[in-house]
Design a protein around this motif. Sequence first.
Motif, PDB file in Angstrom:
ATOM      1  N   GLN A  18     -44.671  35.193   6.242  1.00 22.21           N
ATOM      2  CA  GLN A  18     -44.084  33.729   5.548  1.00 22.21           C
ATOM      3  C   GLN A  18     -42.966  33.344   6.795  1.00 22.21           C
ATOM      4  O   GLN A  18     -41.649  32.715   6.963  1.00 22.21           O
ATOM      5  CB  GLN A  18     -42.972  34.376   4.209  1.00 22.21           C
ATOM      6  N   ASP A  19     -42.590  34.669   7.720  1.00 19.60           N
ATOM      7  CA  ASP A  19     -42.171  34.918   8.955  1.00 19.60           C
ATOM      8  C   ASP A  19     -42.727  33.690  10.201  1.00 19.60           C
ATOM      9  O   ASP A  19     -42.244  34.010  11.171  1.00 19.60           O
ATOM     10  CB  ASP A  19     -41.688  35.532   9.228  1.00 19.60           C
ATOM     11  N   LEU A  21     -44.105  30.234  11.215  1.00 21.34           N
ATOM     12  CA  LEU A  21     -43.869  28.709  10.391  1.00 21.34           C
ATOM     13  C   LEU A  21     -44.725  28.209  11.600  1.00 21.34           C
ATOM     14  O   LEU A  21     -45.415  28.115  12.168  1.00 21.34           O
ATOM     15  CB  LEU A  21     -42.594  28.348  10.790  1.00 21.34           C
ATOM     16  N   ASP A  23     -46.256  24.930   9.742  1.00 20.82           N
ATOM     17  CA  ASP A  23     -45.849  23.188   8.775  1.00 20.82           C
ATOM     18  C   ASP A  23     -45.079  22.731   9.810  1.00 20.82           C
ATOM     19  O   ASP A  23     -43.888  23.090  10.039  1.00 20.82           O
ATOM     20  CB  ASP A  23     -45.089  23.567   7.947  1.00 20.82           C
ATOM     21  N   VAL A  25     -43.725  19.440   9.887  1.00 21.01           N
ATOM     22  CA  VAL A  25     -41.827  19.247   9.299  1.00 21.01           C
ATOM     23  C   VAL A  25     -40.843  20.159   9.742  1.00 21.01           C
ATOM     24  O   VAL A  25     -39.777  19.954  10.201  1.00 21.01           O
ATOM     25  CB  VAL A  25     -42.364  18.910   7.429  1.00 21.01           C
ATOM     26  N   ARG A  26     -41.504  21.602   9.292  1.00 24.72           N
ATOM     27  CA  ARG A  26     -40.751  23.066   8.699  1.00 24.72           C
ATOM     28  C   ARG A  26     -40.580  23.374  10.296  1.00 24.72           C
ATOM     29  O   ARG A  26     -39.585  23.012  11.781  1.00 24.72           O
ATOM     30  CB  ARG A  26     -40.701  24.101   8.767  1.00 24.72           C
ATOM     31  N   CYS A  27     -41.749  23.064  11.576  1.00 20.70           N
ATOM     32  CA  CYS A  27     -41.292  23.542  13.082  1.00 20.70           C
ATOM     33  C   CYS A  27     -40.652  22.202  13.643  1.00 20.70           C
ATOM     34  O   CYS A  27     -40.161  22.704  14.597  1.00 20.70           O
ATOM     35  CB  CYS A  27     -42.642  23.135  13.714  1.00 20.70           C
ATOM     36  N   ARG A  28     -40.263  20.897  13.149  1.00 18.26           N
ATOM     37  CA  ARG A  28     -39.966  19.617  13.774  1.00 18.26           C
ATOM     38  C   ARG A  28     -38.114  20.202  13.812  1.00 18.26           C
ATOM     39  O   ARG A  28     -38.136  20.257  15.098  1.00 18.26           O
ATOM     40  CB  ARG A  28     -39.960  18.626  12.970  1.00 18.26           C
ATOM     41  N   VAL A  29     -38.370  21.395  12.747  1.00 16.40           N
ATOM     42  CA  VAL A  29     -36.055  21.927  13.174  1.00 16.40           C
ATOM     43  C   VAL A  29     -36.175  22.467  15.210  1.00 16.40           C
ATOM     44  O   VAL A  29     -34.875  22.011  15.419  1.00 16.40           O
ATOM     45  CB  VAL A  29     -36.227  22.599  11.947  1.00 16.40           C
ATOM     46  N   TYR A  30     -36.869  23.115  14.715  1.00 17.21           N
ATOM     47  CA  TYR A  30     -37.068  23.569  16.038  1.00 17.21           C
ATOM     48  C   TYR A  30     -37.526  22.324  17.598  1.00 17.21           C
ATOM     49  O   TYR A  30     -37.484  22.957  18.658  1.00 17.21           O
ATOM     50  CB  TYR A  30     -37.886  24.703  16.647  1.00 17.21           C
TER      51      TYR A  30
END
Length: 483
Positions: A18-19, A21, A23, A25-30
């Motif tokens: 779970q650590d 990532l 996805d 969409v979730r990776c776009r945060v970075y």
Amino acid sequence: MPLDGAARRAFEAVLDPQDVLSDPVRCRVYECDGLTGHRVVPELVLLPRTAEQVAAAVRVCAEHEVPFVARGAGTGLSGGALPVADGVVIGLNRLNRILEVDPVDRRAVVEPGVTNLDVTRAVAQYGLYYAPDPSSQQVCTIGGNVAENSGGAHCLKYGFTTNHVLAVEVVLPDGSTVTLGSDTGEQQGPDLRGLFLGSEGTLGIVTKVTVRLLRTPETVRTLLADFPSVAAAGEVVSDVVAAGIVPAAVEMMDALAIEAAEEAVHAGYTIGTPAALVVELDGPAEECGSTFEQVRRICEAHGCTRLHIAGSAEERAAIWRGRKAAFAAVGRISPDYFVQDGVVPRTRLAETLDRIAAMSRSAGLRVANVFHAGDGNLHPLVLYDGAAGETARAEELTSAIAELCVEMGGSLSGEHGIGTDKACSMPKMFSRDDLAVMARVRDAWDPQGICNPGKVLPTPRLCGEPGKYRPHPLEEAGVIERL
């Protein structure tokens, strides 16, 4: 090329699944740091919880030749944490423990995800504090401060991160772990601790930091002074230093920066004043009182139109709240902006600001100035509207301002780093031989070229430099193209 299945499985084997990532969409945060004009979505984001997991993840990167970029809070302003499209981001926010506080020897051992201000909060009960104080100190992390050699408003008297870090535990690009420096700051041989500090994540990942703590000053005196011109405020700075006074901080803001800060936090600055200085002195009460009177007389001699002396801790905090809110507050008066960072000699502050004003008029873009006047560290904020097609013009102006600082006898960066933003300007400051030596040092630490690639040093051809062509990370991501 995209990561293969074997590399993905290897990352999931050394970290909790779970650590890892994947996805988009979730990776776009970075996808970027505080320099939001450059964005790249990484292939994976890894969120280790221990130093051992960081080392294991880097060993996987080395084995599979996967480029990696370390990331703290993402508050950097030079694109230093910009991901590589087919690489991984290693986030360090979960390594956020204060491991040890030694009030006798005045040091603390912290993990890289600890925020700057939390170090001071943890040691305040002992009458101690951590001196470096970037404007983002409430959220920026010690690991990022080490990477950028961050300074802050009080760097005039107390120096930068390198002056307050005794030792760092580092995961090298091959996954091995070493300690640079010592609990006393002393070491035999080359100063590898000093080399690593400020290397912008290109030599490895810090996993533990031993910081030096200082005694809380006996007395702190702060004033806010308005002036009829930027030149008059600049003359005050020169006269204060010429008098042998070393303030804890001397900060300057122009009318545009004051307008933004007041709209945001209502700190009591004077709207419309051409320039304001924040001057702070600290130390023994008697000495502080005497030098403070000298500073006040110097301000009055240069036509100070308003002088407000903080009469309480709350008033002092309000003055600093206005100064430290300035960067973010500019978003209230402009849809987009770039924060530049360059250094000029104090004696050329007024001349440089005049040149920047002329460049601003020529480009048809506003520039707000808020900076560390005491050591000539400028932070011009170039305001623009990306939706109106002004981005390219703004980028040209920010690069021109950085290169102007070199022309004036200064440097490209004081504390924000080179990163992606100013890599192509490095030949303006350094010779071909200088850059070649830097590249050799980097290759010695990272022969595979996987540790934060494409940062600091100019990429051949893309920046107009001769040499074998190597695609820039922005080109690989489809953000830019080769002509």
